[in-house]
Design a protein around this motif. Structure first.
Motif, short mmCIF file in Angstrom:
data_model
loop_
_atom_site.label_atom_id
_atom_site.label_comp_id
_atom_site.label_asym_id
_atom_site.label_seq_id
_atom_site.Cartn_x
_atom_site.Cartn_y
_atom_site.Cartn_z
N PRO A 175 0.84 -1.19 0.00
CA PRO A 175 0.00 0.00 0.00
C PRO A 175 0.88 1.25 0.00
O PRO A 175 2.01 1.20 0.50
N GLU A 176 0.43 2.32 -0.56
CA GLU A 176 1.17 3.58 -0.63
C GLU A 176 2.62 3.38 -1.10
O GLU A 176 3.58 3.66 -0.38
N PRO A 177 2.82 2.88 -2.30
CA PRO A 177 4.18 2.59 -2.78
C PRO A 177 5.07 3.83 -2.84
O PRO A 177 6.30 3.72 -2.77
N GLU A 178 4.46 5.02 -2.93
CA GLU A 178 5.26 6.26 -3.00
C GLU A 178 6.18 6.41 -1.80
O GLU A 178 7.25 7.03 -1.89
N ARG A 204 7.84 -8.39 -5.21
CA ARG A 204 6.79 -7.57 -4.60
C ARG A 204 5.85 -7.10 -5.69
O ARG A 204 6.26 -6.98 -6.86
N LEU A 205 4.62 -6.82 -5.31
CA LEU A 205 3.60 -6.44 -6.29
C LEU A 205 2.95 -5.13 -5.90
O LEU A 205 2.72 -4.87 -4.71
N ILE A 206 2.66 -4.32 -6.89
CA ILE A 206 2.02 -3.03 -6.63
C ILE A 206 0.82 -2.88 -7.56
O ILE A 206 0.93 -3.13 -8.76
N ARG A 207 -0.31 -2.46 -6.97
CA ARG A 207 -1.43 -2.09 -7.82
C ARG A 207 -1.36 -0.58 -8.06
O ARG A 207 -1.47 0.21 -7.11
N MET A 208 -1.12 -0.20 -9.29
CA MET A 208 -1.07 1.23 -9.61
C MET A 208 -1.15 1.40 -11.11
O MET A 208 -0.92 0.45 -11.88
N ASP A 209 -1.46 2.61 -11.53
CA ASP A 209 -1.38 2.96 -12.94
C ASP A 209 0.03 3.46 -13.22
O ASP A 209 0.52 4.33 -12.50
N ALA A 210 0.66 2.92 -14.24
CA ALA A 210 2.05 3.27 -14.54
C ALA A 210 2.22 4.74 -14.92
O ALA A 210 3.36 5.22 -14.99
N ASP A 211 1.14 5.44 -15.14
CA ASP A 211 1.21 6.90 -15.38
C ASP A 211 2.05 7.58 -14.31
O ASP A 211 2.74 8.55 -14.58
N SER A 212 1.93 7.09 -13.06
CA SER A 212 2.61 7.77 -11.95
C SER A 212 3.87 7.01 -11.49
O SER A 212 4.27 7.08 -10.34
N ILE A 213 4.51 6.33 -12.43
CA ILE A 213 5.68 5.50 -12.09
C ILE A 213 6.82 6.33 -11.50
O ILE A 213 7.57 5.86 -10.64
#
Ligand SMILES: C[S@@+](CC[C@H](N)C(=O)[O-])C[C@H]1O[C@@H](n2cnc3c(N)ncnc32)[C@H](O)[C@@H]1O
Length: 213
Positions: A21-24, A90-99
């Motif tokens: 969660p919160e990968p940033e 590790r896995l992240i759910r996100m849109d790659a737009d904000s990579i």
């Protein structure tokens, strides 16, 4: 289902609970997440994770991160990850737009793009994961000698990607329009779920490897 070795992870997984969660928060600190220094390879649009889980099992010396936009498919990758007990994935759910919000400059050593959505309408061209806009994002996060590996059976997307790479000033390290008959490039190839499906239909698979000039 239990999640292991994942900072901040919840105990139970459902379609809305994910490994990171919160990968940033981890931007520039991914080695801390893995608890070791190792090259970092990521796959964008990993789907159900067939490719990346096999790769992570084969290369325990590399840290891997899979990125997927939709929880409905990512949940299958989480299941595989847990079954195989892969501490280097590790896995992240996100849109790659904000990579670029998630990885620091030079933090990533390799990016895999496999059978990315073609977005055939011209007005959606910027959404293609090999567009000039995405290549600029990758430039921000890739290490100096890092590279991008892209596979697809979609010929128009492949030609578009070659043009985008040229426009963005990237260098082509390798290219084939029939991967499975290219002895050198096919060596050690791991089939993705879509690759299995499309090659079974007789579609030739194209592959390119790109680096920054
Ligand atoms: C056609 S599937 C291919 C799946 C897998 N890579 C394979 O080869 O079997 C493309 C995947 O990329 C994901 N995707 C597309 N655009 C994305 C984006 N901007 N960010 C993250 N994932 C994305 C889609 O949700 C889908 O799961």
């Amino acid at each position: 289902m239990r999640l292991k070795n994942v900072p901040g992870a919840r105990e139970t997984i459902d379609a809305s609970a994910f490994t990171i969660p919160e990968p940033e928060v981890w931007k520039g600190r991914w080695q801390e997440v893995f608890g070791r220094q190792a090259p970092l390879h990521i796959e964008i649009g990993m789907g159900k994770g067939q490719f990346l889980t096999a790769l992570a099992a084969e290369h325990p010396d590399i840290n891997y991160i899979g990125i997927e936009k939709f929880s409905s498919v990512l949940v299958r990758a989480v299941q595989k990850q847990n079954e195989l007990e892969l501490p280097n994935l590790r896995l992240i759910r996100m849109d790659a737009d904000s990579i670029t919000d998630v990885f620091a400059s030079g933090e990533v050593d390799r990016i895999y793009l496999n059978f990315s959505d073609p977005w055939p309408k011209e007005r959606h061209a910027k959404r293609r994961l090999t567009s000039v806009e995405f290549l600029r994002r990758y430039e921000n996060i890739l290490a100096k000698d890092g590279h991008v590996e892209f596979k697809t059976d979609n010929q128009p997307l492949f030609e578009f990607s070659l043009e985008a790479a040229e426009e963005a000033g990237w260098k082509l390290l390798a290219v084939t329009r029939d991967l499975h008959h290219d002895t050198a490039l096919n060596k050690g190839n791991i089939m993705t779920e879509y690759e299995e499906r499309f090659s079974a239909q007789g579609n030739p698979i194209c592959k390119m490897i790109l680096c920054q000039a």
